[in-house]
Design a protein around this motif. Structure first.
Motif, PDB file in Angstrom:
ATOM      1  N   ALA A  91       0.726  -1.201  -0.181  1.00  0.00           N
ATOM      2  CA  ALA A  91       0.157  -0.051   0.062  1.00  0.00           C
ATOM      3  C   ALA A  91       0.775   1.274   0.007  1.00  0.00           C
ATOM      4  CB  ALA A  91      -1.027  -0.155   1.222  1.00  0.00           C
ATOM      5  N   THR A  92       2.247   1.232   0.154  1.00  0.00           N
ATOM      6  CA  THR A  92       2.948   2.405   0.362  1.00  0.00           C
ATOM      7  C   THR A  92       3.050   3.013  -1.059  1.00  0.00           C
ATOM      8  OG1 THR A  92       4.624   1.042   1.911  1.00  0.00           O
ATOM      9  CG2 THR A  92       5.204   3.133   0.972  1.00  0.00           C
ATOM     10  N   ARG A  93       2.779   2.322  -2.094  1.00  0.00           N
ATOM     11  CA  ARG A  93       2.752   3.125  -3.529  1.00  0.00           C
ATOM     12  C   ARG A  93       1.625   4.184  -3.546  1.00  0.00           C
ATOM     13  NH1 ARG A  93       2.637   0.007  -9.208  1.00  0.00           N
ATOM     14  NH2 ARG A  93       4.519  -0.391  -8.726  1.00  0.00           N
ATOM     15  N   LEU A  94       0.566   3.965  -2.962  1.00  0.00           N
ATOM     16  CA  LEU A  94      -0.570   4.723  -2.821  1.00  0.00           C
ATOM     17  C   LEU A  94      -0.179   5.961  -2.182  1.00  0.00           C
ATOM     18  CD1 LEU A  94      -3.612   2.415  -2.745  1.00  0.00           C
ATOM     19  CD2 LEU A  94      -2.629   3.620  -4.627  1.00  0.00           C
ATOM     20  N   LEU A  95       0.370   5.818  -0.972  1.00  0.00           N
ATOM     21  CA  LEU A  95       0.812   7.003  -0.178  1.00  0.00           C
ATOM     22  C   LEU A  95       1.764   7.848  -0.909  1.00  0.00           C
ATOM     23  CD1 LEU A  95       1.356   5.439   3.340  1.00  0.00           C
ATOM     24  CD2 LEU A  95      -0.565   6.825   2.530  1.00  0.00           C
ATOM     25  N   MET A  96       2.683   7.126  -1.583  1.00  0.00           N
ATOM     26  CA  MET A  96       3.751   7.853  -2.395  1.00  0.00           C
ATOM     27  C   MET A  96       3.318   8.628  -3.696  1.00  0.00           C
ATOM     28  SD  MET A  96       6.778   4.958  -2.450  1.00  0.00           S
ATOM     29  CE  MET A  96       7.833   6.059  -3.476  1.00  0.00           C
ATOM     30  N   GLN A  97       2.022   8.326  -3.950  1.00  0.00           N
ATOM     31  CA  GLN A  97       1.251   9.131  -5.028  1.00  0.00           C
ATOM     32  C   GLN A  97       0.236  10.145  -4.761  1.00  0.00           C
ATOM     33  OE1 GLN A  97      -0.518   5.808  -7.479  1.00  0.00           O
ATOM     34  NE2 GLN A  97       1.532   5.273  -8.303  1.00  0.00           N
ATOM     35  N   ASP A  98       0.361  10.534  -3.159  1.00  0.00           N
ATOM     36  CA  ASP A  98      -0.634  11.278  -2.582  1.00  0.00           C
ATOM     37  C   ASP A  98      -0.199  12.785  -3.325  1.00  0.00           C
ATOM     38  OD1 ASP A  98      -2.440  12.102  -0.538  1.00  0.00           O
ATOM     39  OD2 ASP A  98      -0.690  13.050   0.102  1.00  0.00           O
ATOM     40  N   THR A  99      -1.369  13.382  -3.740  1.00  0.00           N
ATOM     41  CA  THR A  99      -1.188  14.499  -4.521  1.00  0.00           C
ATOM     42  C   THR A  99      -1.022  15.827  -3.341  1.00  0.00           C
ATOM     43  OG1 THR A  99      -3.711  14.753  -4.681  1.00  0.00           O
ATOM     44  CG2 THR A  99      -2.605  13.889  -6.532  1.00  0.00           C
ATOM     45  N   THR A 100      -1.849  15.647  -2.348  1.00  0.00           N
ATOM     46  CA  THR A 100      -1.615  16.914  -1.464  1.00  0.00           C
ATOM     47  C   THR A 100      -0.309  16.786  -0.864  1.00  0.00           C
ATOM     48  OG1 THR A 100      -3.937  16.232  -0.536  1.00  0.00           O
ATOM     49  CG2 THR A 100      -2.697  17.330   0.805  1.00  0.00           C
ATOM     50  N   SER A 101       0.533  15.632  -0.491  1.00  0.00           N
ATOM     51  CA  SER A 101       1.683  15.852  -0.008  1.00  0.00           C
ATOM     52  C   SER A 101       2.707  16.323  -0.955  1.00  0.00           C
ATOM     53  CB  SER A 101       2.230  14.575   0.710  1.00  0.00           C
ATOM     54  OG  SER A 101       2.186  13.303  -0.092  1.00  0.00           O
ATOM     55  N   GLN A 102       2.681  15.848  -2.181  1.00  0.00           N
ATOM     56  CA  GLN A 102       3.498  16.158  -3.255  1.00  0.00           C
ATOM     57  C   GLN A 102       3.225  17.764  -3.507  1.00  0.00           C
ATOM     58  OE1 GLN A 102       2.681  13.732  -6.758  1.00  0.00           O
ATOM     59  NE2 GLN A 102       3.506  12.031  -5.544  1.00  0.00           N
ATOM     60  N   ASN A 103       2.304  18.446  -3.657  1.00  0.00           N
ATOM     61  CA  ASN A 103       2.058  19.597  -3.837  1.00  0.00           C
ATOM     62  C   ASN A 103       2.420  20.621  -2.641  1.00  0.00           C
ATOM     63  OD1 ASN A 103       0.611  19.328  -6.311  1.00  0.00           O
ATOM     64  ND2 ASN A 103      -1.430  18.887  -5.687  1.00  0.00           N
ATOM     65  N   VAL A 104       2.263  19.909  -1.380  1.00  0.00           N
ATOM     66  CA  VAL A 104       2.548  20.759  -0.392  1.00  0.00           C
ATOM     67  C   VAL A 104       4.258  20.911  -0.453  1.00  0.00           C
ATOM     68  CG1 VAL A 104       2.944  20.738   2.094  1.00  0.00           C
ATOM     69  CG2 VAL A 104       0.594  20.733   0.917  1.00  0.00           C
ATOM     70  N   LEU A 105       4.873  19.798  -0.487  1.00  0.00           N
ATOM     71  CA  LEU A 105       6.287  19.786  -0.552  1.00  0.00           C
ATOM     72  C   LEU A 105       6.857  20.431  -1.472  1.00  0.00           C
ATOM     73  CD1 LEU A 105       8.466  18.516   1.182  1.00  0.00           C
ATOM     74  CD2 LEU A 105       8.596  16.582  -0.391  1.00  0.00           C
ATOM     75  N   SER A 106       6.205  20.555  -2.855  1.00  0.00           N
ATOM     76  CA  SER A 106       6.690  21.137  -3.907  1.00  0.00           C
ATOM     77  C   SER A 106       6.517  22.685  -3.992  1.00  0.00           C
ATOM     78  CB  SER A 106       5.795  20.864  -5.107  1.00  0.00           C
ATOM     79  OG  SER A 106       6.018  19.577  -5.445  1.00  0.00           O
ATOM     80  N   THR A 107       5.461  23.064  -2.978  1.00  0.00           N
ATOM     81  CA  THR A 107       5.374  24.543  -2.866  1.00  0.00           C
ATOM     82  C   THR A 107       6.516  25.074  -1.902  1.00  0.00           C
ATOM     83  OG1 THR A 107       2.899  24.242  -3.115  1.00  0.00           O
ATOM     84  CG2 THR A 107       3.673  26.129  -1.759  1.00  0.00           C
ATOM     85  N   PHE A 108       6.655  24.404  -0.563  1.00  0.00           N
ATOM     86  CA  PHE A 108       8.011  24.732   0.181  1.00  0.00           C
ATOM     87  C   PHE A 108       9.316  24.724  -0.676  1.00  0.00           C
ATOM     88  CE2 PHE A 108       5.516  22.543   3.678  1.00  0.00           C
ATOM     89  CZ  PHE A 108       4.513  23.347   3.837  1.00  0.00           C
ATOM     90  N   LEU A 109       9.303  23.665  -1.456  1.00  0.00           N
ATOM     91  CA  LEU A 109      10.791  23.787  -2.287  1.00  0.00           C
ATOM     92  C   LEU A 109      10.714  25.069  -3.346  1.00  0.00           C
ATOM     93  CD1 LEU A 109      13.511  22.468  -3.021  1.00  0.00           C
ATOM     94  CD2 LEU A 109      12.114  20.720  -4.482  1.00  0.00           C
ATOM     95  N   GLY A 110       9.730  25.176  -3.960  1.00  0.00           N
ATOM     96  CA  GLY A 110       9.700  26.267  -5.012  1.00  0.00           C
ATOM     97  C   GLY A 110       9.728  27.621  -4.068  1.00  0.00           C
ATOM     98  N   SER A 111       9.125  27.551  -2.830  1.00  0.00           N
ATOM     99  CA  SER A 111       9.388  29.046  -2.155  1.00  0.00           C
ATOM    100  C   SER A 111      11.002  29.187  -2.010  1.00  0.00           C
ATOM    101  CB  SER A 111       8.381  28.984  -0.934  1.00  0.00           C
ATOM    102  OG  SER A 111       7.213  28.713  -1.269  1.00  0.00           O
TER     103      SER A 111
END
Length: 418
Positions: A91-111
Protein backbone atom coordinates in the motif's frame (compact mmCIF):
# COMPACT_ATOMS: atom_id res chain seq x y z
CA UNK A 1 -9.10 3.41 -21.58
CA UNK A 2 -5.70 5.08 -21.42
CA UNK A 3 -3.18 4.20 -24.08
CA UNK A 4 0.25 3.00 -23.06
CA UNK A 5 1.85 6.41 -23.48
CA UNK A 6 -0.99 8.23 -21.72
CA UNK A 7 -0.67 5.78 -18.85
CA UNK A 8 3.10 6.27 -18.67
CA UNK A 9 2.65 10.05 -18.59
CA UNK A 10 0.07 9.64 -15.84
CA UNK A 11 2.50 7.52 -13.83
CA UNK A 12 5.18 10.16 -14.32
CA UNK A 13 2.95 12.96 -13.05
CA UNK A 14 2.26 10.95 -9.89
CA UNK A 15 5.92 11.09 -8.87
CA UNK A 16 7.17 13.67 -6.39
CA UNK A 17 10.21 14.84 -8.32
CA UNK A 18 8.17 15.83 -11.38
CA UNK A 19 5.83 18.05 -9.37
CA UNK A 20 8.75 19.48 -7.41
CA UNK A 21 10.58 20.26 -10.65
CA UNK A 22 7.54 22.02 -12.16
CA UNK A 23 6.98 24.09 -9.01
CA UNK A 24 10.68 24.97 -8.84
CA UNK A 25 10.77 26.14 -12.47
CA UNK A 26 7.65 28.23 -11.84
CA UNK A 27 9.26 29.77 -8.77
CA UNK A 28 12.44 30.65 -10.64
CA UNK A 29 10.40 32.16 -13.49
CA UNK A 30 8.42 34.22 -10.98
CA UNK A 31 11.60 35.59 -9.43
CA UNK A 32 12.98 36.60 -12.83
CA UNK A 33 9.67 38.02 -14.00
CA UNK A 34 10.35 41.19 -12.07
CA UNK A 35 13.18 42.05 -14.44
CA UNK A 36 10.92 41.81 -17.51
CA UNK A 37 8.13 43.87 -15.95
CA UNK A 38 10.46 46.60 -14.70
CA UNK A 39 9.69 49.08 -17.54
CA UNK A 40 5.94 48.95 -16.87
CA UNK A 41 6.09 50.09 -13.21
CA UNK A 42 5.68 53.83 -12.48
CA UNK A 43 8.69 55.56 -10.96
CA UNK A 44 8.50 56.40 -7.28
CA UNK A 45 6.16 53.51 -6.47
CA UNK A 46 8.90 51.65 -4.60
CA UNK A 47 9.02 54.21 -1.81
CA UNK A 48 5.24 54.25 -1.46
CA UNK A 49 4.69 50.53 -0.82
CA UNK A 50 7.94 49.84 1.01
CA UNK A 51 9.61 47.58 -1.53
CA UNK A 52 12.94 48.04 0.26
CA UNK A 53 11.75 45.41 2.76
CA UNK A 54 11.92 42.71 0.13
CA UNK A 55 15.48 41.80 1.19
CA UNK A 56 14.36 40.84 4.69
CA UNK A 57 11.31 38.96 3.38
CA UNK A 58 13.45 36.86 1.05
CA UNK A 59 15.95 36.12 3.84
CA UNK A 60 13.16 34.87 6.10
CA UNK A 61 11.66 32.73 3.32
CA UNK A 62 15.00 31.19 2.39
CA UNK A 63 15.85 30.27 5.98
CA UNK A 64 12.44 28.96 7.01
CA UNK A 65 11.44 27.09 3.84
CA UNK A 66 14.59 24.98 3.80
CA UNK A 67 13.86 23.82 7.34
CA UNK A 68 10.16 23.22 6.60
CA UNK A 69 10.99 21.24 3.45
CA UNK A 70 13.44 19.02 5.33
CA UNK A 71 10.91 18.46 8.13
CA UNK A 72 8.16 17.62 5.64
CA UNK A 73 10.36 15.05 3.91
CA UNK A 74 11.05 13.44 7.28
CA UNK A 75 7.32 13.27 8.04
CA UNK A 76 6.59 11.68 4.65
CA UNK A 77 9.28 9.03 5.09
CA UNK A 78 7.94 8.28 8.58
CA UNK A 79 4.43 7.86 7.16
CA UNK A 80 5.74 5.45 4.53
CA UNK A 81 7.57 3.44 7.18
CA UNK A 82 4.47 3.35 9.39
CA UNK A 83 2.32 2.12 6.52
CA UNK A 84 4.89 -0.55 5.66
CA UNK A 85 5.06 -1.89 9.21
CA UNK A 86 1.46 -1.49 10.37
CA UNK A 87 -0.54 -1.96 7.14
CA UNK A 88 1.28 -3.62 4.24
CA UNK A 89 4.26 -2.68 2.02
CA UNK A 90 2.05 -3.04 -1.06
CA UNK A 91 0.00 0.00 0.00
CA UNK A 92 3.01 2.32 0.26
CA UNK A 93 2.85 3.12 -3.46
CA UNK A 94 -0.54 4.78 -2.96
CA UNK A 95 0.89 6.99 -0.22
CA UNK A 96 3.80 7.95 -2.46
CA UNK A 97 1.29 9.05 -5.11
CA UNK A 98 -0.60 11.29 -2.69
CA UNK A 99 -1.13 14.60 -4.51
CA UNK A 100 -1.64 16.69 -1.37
CA UNK A 101 1.74 15.85 0.16
CA UNK A 102 3.45 16.25 -3.22
CA UNK A 103 1.90 19.68 -3.85
CA UNK A 104 2.68 20.89 -0.34
CA UNK A 105 6.28 19.75 -0.47
CA UNK A 106 6.67 21.21 -3.96
CA UNK A 107 5.29 24.54 -2.73
CA UNK A 108 7.84 24.65 0.08
CA UNK A 109 10.71 23.76 -2.25
CA UNK A 110 9.53 26.25 -4.87
CA UNK A 111 9.31 29.01 -2.25
CA UNK A 112 12.85 28.28 -1.12
CA UNK A 113 14.19 28.45 -4.67
CA UNK A 114 12.18 31.63 -5.37
CA UNK A 115 13.72 33.37 -2.37
CA UNK A 116 17.18 32.05 -3.19
CA UNK A 117 17.04 33.29 -6.80
CA UNK A 118 15.66 36.60 -5.60
CA UNK A 119 18.50 37.07 -3.10
CA UNK A 120 21.12 36.23 -5.72
CA UNK A 121 19.54 38.61 -8.24
CA UNK A 122 19.33 41.41 -5.67
CA UNK A 123 22.97 40.90 -4.69
CA UNK A 124 23.98 41.06 -8.37
CA UNK A 125 22.08 44.33 -8.84
CA UNK A 126 19.72 42.87 -11.45
CA UNK A 127 16.65 44.61 -10.03
CA UNK A 128 16.15 48.32 -10.19
CA UNK A 129 13.79 50.23 -7.88
CA UNK A 130 10.80 49.36 -10.04
CA UNK A 131 11.84 45.72 -10.32
CA UNK A 132 11.95 45.51 -6.54
CA UNK A 133 8.29 46.51 -6.49
CA UNK A 134 7.34 43.50 -8.62
CA UNK A 135 9.53 41.24 -6.52
CA UNK A 136 7.87 42.58 -3.36
CA UNK A 137 4.36 41.86 -4.69
CA UNK A 138 5.32 38.36 -5.87
CA UNK A 139 6.89 37.69 -2.46
CA UNK A 140 3.60 38.55 -0.76
CA UNK A 141 1.80 36.11 -3.07
CA UNK A 142 4.36 33.41 -2.26
CA UNK A 143 3.87 34.02 1.46
CA UNK A 144 0.13 33.56 1.02
CA UNK A 145 0.66 30.29 -0.84
CA UNK A 146 3.03 29.06 1.85
CA UNK A 147 0.52 29.84 4.60
CA UNK A 148 -2.24 27.98 2.75
CA UNK A 149 0.09 25.03 2.13
CA UNK A 150 1.05 24.93 5.82
CA UNK A 151 -2.59 24.92 6.93
CA UNK A 152 -3.41 22.19 4.42
CA UNK A 153 -0.36 20.19 5.49
CA UNK A 154 -1.29 20.40 9.18
CA UNK A 155 -4.79 19.14 8.41
CA UNK A 156 -3.44 16.38 6.17
CA UNK A 157 -0.95 15.11 8.75
CA UNK A 158 -3.74 14.25 11.20
CA UNK A 159 -4.58 11.17 9.14
CA UNK A 160 -1.84 10.71 6.55
CA UNK A 161 -0.28 7.23 6.75
CA UNK A 162 -2.69 5.94 9.40
CA UNK A 163 -4.23 2.49 9.04
CA UNK A 164 -7.69 3.87 8.23
CA UNK A 165 -6.36 6.37 5.69
CA UNK A 166 -4.19 3.79 3.93
CA UNK A 167 -7.01 1.23 3.87
CA UNK A 168 -9.35 3.80 2.36
CA UNK A 169 -6.83 4.55 -0.38
CA UNK A 170 -6.58 0.85 -1.23
CA UNK A 171 -10.38 0.59 -1.27
CA UNK A 172 -10.68 3.57 -3.62
CA UNK A 173 -8.02 2.21 -6.00
CA UNK A 174 -9.71 -1.21 -6.01
CA UNK A 175 -13.16 0.28 -6.57
CA UNK A 176 -11.89 2.34 -9.52
CA UNK A 177 -10.29 -0.71 -11.16
CA UNK A 178 -13.41 -2.83 -10.59
CA UNK A 179 -15.63 -0.10 -11.97
CA UNK A 180 -13.52 -0.01 -15.13
CA UNK A 181 -13.89 -3.79 -15.60
CA UNK A 182 -17.61 -3.53 -14.78
CA UNK A 183 -18.18 -1.00 -17.55
CA UNK A 184 -15.81 -2.76 -19.94
CA UNK A 185 -15.86 -6.52 -19.18
CA UNK A 186 -13.26 -7.09 -21.91
CA UNK A 187 -11.46 -3.72 -21.69
CA UNK A 188 -13.31 -2.55 -24.77
CA UNK A 189 -12.74 -5.72 -26.78
CA UNK A 190 -14.83 -8.83 -27.20
CA UNK A 191 -15.34 -11.15 -24.27
CA UNK A 192 -13.31 -14.37 -24.45
CA UNK A 193 -15.40 -16.74 -22.33
CA UNK A 194 -14.27 -20.10 -23.74
CA UNK A 195 -10.67 -19.94 -25.00
CA UNK A 196 -10.56 -23.58 -26.11
CA UNK A 197 -13.43 -23.21 -28.56
CA UNK A 198 -12.77 -19.59 -29.57
CA UNK A 199 -9.03 -19.53 -30.23
CA UNK A 200 -8.26 -21.17 -33.60
CA UNK A 201 -6.07 -24.25 -33.59
CA UNK A 202 -3.55 -22.60 -35.93
CA UNK A 203 -3.17 -19.49 -33.74
CA UNK A 204 0.42 -18.49 -32.94
CA UNK A 205 1.42 -17.70 -29.32
CA UNK A 206 3.48 -14.64 -28.49
CA UNK A 207 5.69 -14.91 -25.42
CA UNK A 208 7.32 -12.25 -23.23
CA UNK A 209 11.09 -11.85 -23.17
CA UNK A 210 11.41 -11.75 -19.37
CA UNK A 211 9.91 -12.69 -16.02
CA UNK A 212 7.60 -10.03 -14.59
CA UNK A 213 4.02 -8.98 -13.89
CA UNK A 214 1.76 -7.42 -16.48
CA UNK A 215 1.31 -3.88 -15.21
CA UNK A 216 -0.65 -2.34 -18.09
CA UNK A 217 -2.19 -3.55 -21.34
CA UNK A 218 -3.05 -1.21 -24.22
CA UNK A 219 -5.99 -2.87 -25.97
CA UNK A 220 -6.23 -0.04 -28.49
CA UNK A 221 -2.66 -0.63 -29.63
CA UNK A 222 -3.37 -4.35 -29.96
CA UNK A 223 -6.38 -3.57 -32.13
CA UNK A 224 -4.32 -1.27 -34.35
CA UNK A 225 -1.71 -4.00 -34.79
CA UNK A 226 -4.43 -6.53 -35.58
CA UNK A 227 -5.83 -4.25 -38.30
CA UNK A 228 -2.37 -3.61 -39.68
CA UNK A 229 -1.52 -7.32 -39.92
CA UNK A 230 -5.11 -8.38 -40.75
CA UNK A 231 -5.51 -10.82 -37.87
CA UNK A 232 -7.42 -11.35 -34.63
CA UNK A 233 -5.84 -11.18 -31.18
CA UNK A 234 -6.77 -13.45 -28.27
CA UNK A 235 -5.37 -12.11 -25.00
CA UNK A 236 -4.11 -14.64 -22.49
CA UNK A 237 -2.35 -12.44 -19.89
CA UNK A 238 -4.16 -9.37 -18.56
CA UNK A 239 -2.94 -6.89 -15.94
CA UNK A 240 -1.77 -8.70 -12.81
CA UNK A 241 -0.69 -11.89 -14.57
CA UNK A 242 2.73 -13.32 -13.71
CA UNK A 243 4.48 -14.15 -16.97
CA UNK A 244 7.73 -15.78 -18.03
CA UNK A 245 9.26 -16.70 -21.41
CA UNK A 246 7.09 -19.85 -21.64
CA UNK A 247 3.80 -18.13 -20.74
CA UNK A 248 1.82 -16.84 -23.73
CA UNK A 249 0.89 -13.17 -23.55
CA UNK A 250 -1.61 -13.62 -26.36
CA UNK A 251 -2.46 -15.61 -29.46
CA UNK A 252 -2.81 -14.35 -33.03
CA UNK A 253 -4.42 -16.19 -35.94
CA UNK A 254 -1.62 -15.24 -38.32
CA UNK A 255 1.53 -17.03 -39.42
CA UNK A 256 3.30 -13.84 -40.50
CA UNK A 257 6.01 -12.75 -38.07
CA UNK A 258 7.46 -9.78 -39.96
CA UNK A 259 7.40 -7.37 -37.01
CA UNK A 260 4.17 -8.82 -35.62
CA UNK A 261 5.69 -10.21 -32.41
CA UNK A 262 7.45 -7.01 -31.40
CA UNK A 263 4.42 -4.88 -32.27
CA UNK A 264 2.19 -7.00 -30.06
CA UNK A 265 4.70 -7.10 -27.21
CA UNK A 266 4.92 -3.30 -27.29
CA UNK A 267 1.30 -3.08 -26.09
CA UNK A 268 2.32 -4.70 -22.81
CA UNK A 269 4.02 -2.92 -19.93
CA UNK A 270 5.83 -5.39 -17.67
CA UNK A 271 7.15 -4.56 -14.19
CA UNK A 272 8.59 -6.37 -11.15
CA UNK A 273 5.50 -5.44 -9.10
CA UNK A 274 1.76 -5.34 -9.69
CA UNK A 275 -0.16 -2.09 -10.09
CA UNK A 276 -3.63 -1.03 -8.92
CA UNK A 277 -4.78 0.71 -12.12
CA UNK A 278 -5.97 -2.22 -14.27
CA UNK A 279 -5.64 -4.97 -11.66
CA UNK A 280 -8.55 -5.05 -9.17
CA UNK A 281 -7.48 -8.45 -7.89
CA UNK A 282 -4.28 -6.85 -6.62
CA UNK A 283 -6.36 -4.35 -4.65
CA UNK A 284 -8.40 -7.17 -3.13
CA UNK A 285 -5.19 -9.02 -2.22
CA UNK A 286 -3.82 -5.91 -0.51
CA UNK A 287 -7.05 -5.46 1.44
CA UNK A 288 -6.79 -9.09 2.55
CA UNK A 289 -3.15 -8.51 3.55
CA UNK A 290 -4.21 -5.59 5.76
CA UNK A 291 -6.77 -7.80 7.48
CA UNK A 292 -4.33 -10.69 7.85
CA UNK A 293 -1.70 -8.48 9.44
CA UNK A 294 -4.30 -7.10 11.84
CA UNK A 295 -5.24 -10.68 12.78
CA UNK A 296 -1.65 -11.72 13.49
CA UNK A 297 -0.76 -12.45 17.15
CA UNK A 298 1.67 -9.53 17.16
CA UNK A 299 -1.08 -7.03 16.29
CA UNK A 300 -4.27 -8.76 17.44
CA UNK A 301 -6.64 -6.17 15.97
CA UNK A 302 -9.83 -7.91 14.79
CA UNK A 303 -11.55 -4.53 14.44
CA UNK A 304 -9.38 -3.65 11.45
CA UNK A 305 -10.16 -7.01 9.85
CA UNK A 306 -13.88 -6.40 10.33
CA UNK A 307 -13.49 -2.94 8.77
CA UNK A 308 -11.68 -4.47 5.78
CA UNK A 309 -14.50 -7.00 5.33
CA UNK A 310 -16.97 -4.16 5.09
CA UNK A 311 -14.84 -2.39 2.50
CA UNK A 312 -14.49 -5.57 0.47
CA UNK A 313 -18.24 -6.13 0.47
CA UNK A 314 -18.76 -2.55 -0.65
CA UNK A 315 -16.46 -2.71 -3.67
CA UNK A 316 -17.66 -6.18 -4.73
CA UNK A 317 -21.31 -5.16 -4.42
CA UNK A 318 -20.66 -2.17 -6.67
CA UNK A 319 -18.98 -4.47 -9.16
CA UNK A 320 -21.98 -6.84 -9.21
CA UNK A 321 -24.51 -4.02 -9.70
CA UNK A 322 -26.20 -4.24 -13.12
CA UNK A 323 -25.35 -1.69 -15.80
CA UNK A 324 -28.09 0.36 -17.38
CA UNK A 325 -26.12 0.98 -20.58
CA UNK A 326 -22.99 -1.16 -21.07
CA UNK A 327 -20.28 0.32 -23.27
CA UNK A 328 -20.06 -0.81 -26.88
CA UNK A 329 -17.24 -2.91 -28.27
CA UNK A 330 -14.55 -0.50 -29.42
CA UNK A 331 -11.89 -3.03 -30.45
CA UNK A 332 -13.57 -5.79 -32.42
CA UNK A 333 -10.35 -7.62 -33.34
CA UNK A 334 -9.24 -8.19 -29.73
CA UNK A 335 -10.69 -10.89 -27.47
CA UNK A 336 -10.08 -10.50 -23.73
CA UNK A 337 -11.01 -12.93 -20.92
CA UNK A 338 -13.29 -11.38 -18.26
CA UNK A 339 -12.52 -11.21 -14.57
CA UNK A 340 -13.24 -14.47 -12.75
CA UNK A 341 -15.40 -13.65 -9.75
CA UNK A 342 -14.36 -16.89 -8.04
CA UNK A 343 -10.72 -15.78 -8.18
CA UNK A 344 -11.61 -12.47 -6.59
CA UNK A 345 -13.40 -14.27 -3.76
CA UNK A 346 -10.32 -16.45 -3.26
CA UNK A 347 -8.07 -13.39 -3.17
CA UNK A 348 -10.16 -11.63 -0.55
CA UNK A 349 -11.97 -14.13 1.68
CA UNK A 350 -9.51 -17.04 1.82
CA UNK A 351 -6.73 -15.24 3.79
CA UNK A 352 -9.18 -13.57 6.17
CA UNK A 353 -11.15 -16.75 6.94
CA UNK A 354 -7.87 -18.64 7.44
CA UNK A 355 -6.12 -16.13 9.71
CA UNK A 356 -9.29 -15.28 11.62
CA UNK A 357 -10.49 -18.85 11.99
CA UNK A 358 -10.07 -18.79 15.76
CA UNK A 359 -11.88 -15.47 16.34
CA UNK A 360 -15.64 -15.78 16.59
CA UNK A 361 -16.25 -12.07 15.92
CA UNK A 362 -14.33 -12.24 12.66
CA UNK A 363 -16.04 -15.45 11.54
CA UNK A 364 -19.45 -13.99 12.25
CA UNK A 365 -18.61 -10.99 10.07
CA UNK A 366 -17.27 -13.28 7.32
CA UNK A 367 -20.60 -15.14 7.20
CA UNK A 368 -22.57 -11.89 7.20
CA UNK A 369 -20.34 -10.39 4.51
CA UNK A 370 -20.78 -13.39 2.23
CA UNK A 371 -24.53 -13.29 2.87
CA UNK A 372 -24.63 -9.59 1.94
CA UNK A 373 -22.94 -10.39 -1.36
CA UNK A 374 -25.21 -13.42 -1.83
CA UNK A 375 -28.30 -11.20 -1.55
CA UNK A 376 -26.96 -8.70 -4.12
CA UNK A 377 -25.32 -11.14 -6.54
CA UNK A 378 -26.75 -12.64 -9.71
CA UNK A 379 -27.55 -16.33 -9.66
CA UNK A 380 -24.42 -17.36 -11.56
CA UNK A 381 -22.10 -16.37 -8.65
CA UNK A 382 -24.26 -17.36 -5.69
CA UNK A 383 -22.83 -20.87 -5.74
CA UNK A 384 -19.28 -19.53 -5.30
CA UNK A 385 -20.40 -17.39 -2.36
CA UNK A 386 -22.10 -20.35 -0.71
CA UNK A 387 -18.94 -22.43 -1.16
CA UNK A 388 -16.81 -19.79 0.56
CA UNK A 389 -19.30 -19.55 3.41
CA UNK A 390 -19.03 -23.30 3.97
CA UNK A 391 -15.23 -23.24 3.78
CA UNK A 392 -15.09 -20.43 6.35
CA UNK A 393 -17.42 -22.43 8.59
CA UNK A 394 -15.19 -25.49 8.33
CA UNK A 395 -12.10 -23.46 9.19
CA UNK A 396 -13.84 -21.95 12.21
CA UNK A 397 -15.09 -25.31 13.46
CA UNK A 398 -11.52 -26.67 13.42
CA UNK A 399 -10.02 -23.59 15.13
CA UNK A 400 -12.63 -22.48 17.69
CA UNK A 401 -12.27 -24.11 21.10
CA UNK A 402 -15.62 -23.39 22.76
CA UNK A 403 -18.52 -25.63 21.67
CA UNK A 404 -20.95 -22.78 22.26
CA UNK A 405 -19.13 -20.57 19.72
CA UNK A 406 -19.12 -23.38 17.17
CA UNK A 407 -22.85 -23.92 17.68
CA UNK A 408 -23.64 -20.23 17.42
CA UNK A 409 -21.67 -19.88 14.19
CA UNK A 410 -23.31 -22.99 12.71
CA UNK A 411 -26.77 -21.65 13.53
CA UNK A 412 -25.87 -18.30 11.95
CA UNK A 413 -24.68 -20.03 8.78
CA UNK A 414 -27.84 -22.12 8.57
CA UNK A 415 -30.06 -19.13 9.11
CA UNK A 416 -28.32 -17.07 6.43
CA UNK A 417 -27.78 -19.66 3.70
CA UNK A 418 -30.30 -22.45 4.23
Amino acid sequence: MLSKWQWLVKQLTRTLWVRALLFSLLAIASALLSVLLDPFIPEGLAGVIGADAVDHILDILAGSMLAVTTFSLTVMVSAYSAATSSVTPRATRLLMQDTTSQNVLSTFLGSFLFSLVGIVALSAGVYGPRGRVILFVVSLVVIGLVVLALLRWISHLTHFGRVGDTTERVETATANALDYWRRCPAMGGQVLRDPQSTIPAHAMPIYPDGVAYVEHLDIGQLNECAEKFNCNVYVDAVAGAFVHPRTPLLWVDSSSDSGLTEAMRAAYTLAPERSFDQDPRFGLCVLAEIASRALSPAVNDPGTAIDVLGRGVRVLTQYLAPLSSPENIAYARVWVPPLAFEDMLNDFFMPISRDGAGMIEVQVRVQKSLHALFCNAPRWVQGDLLTHARIALERAESALTLPSEKQALLQLHQRLFE
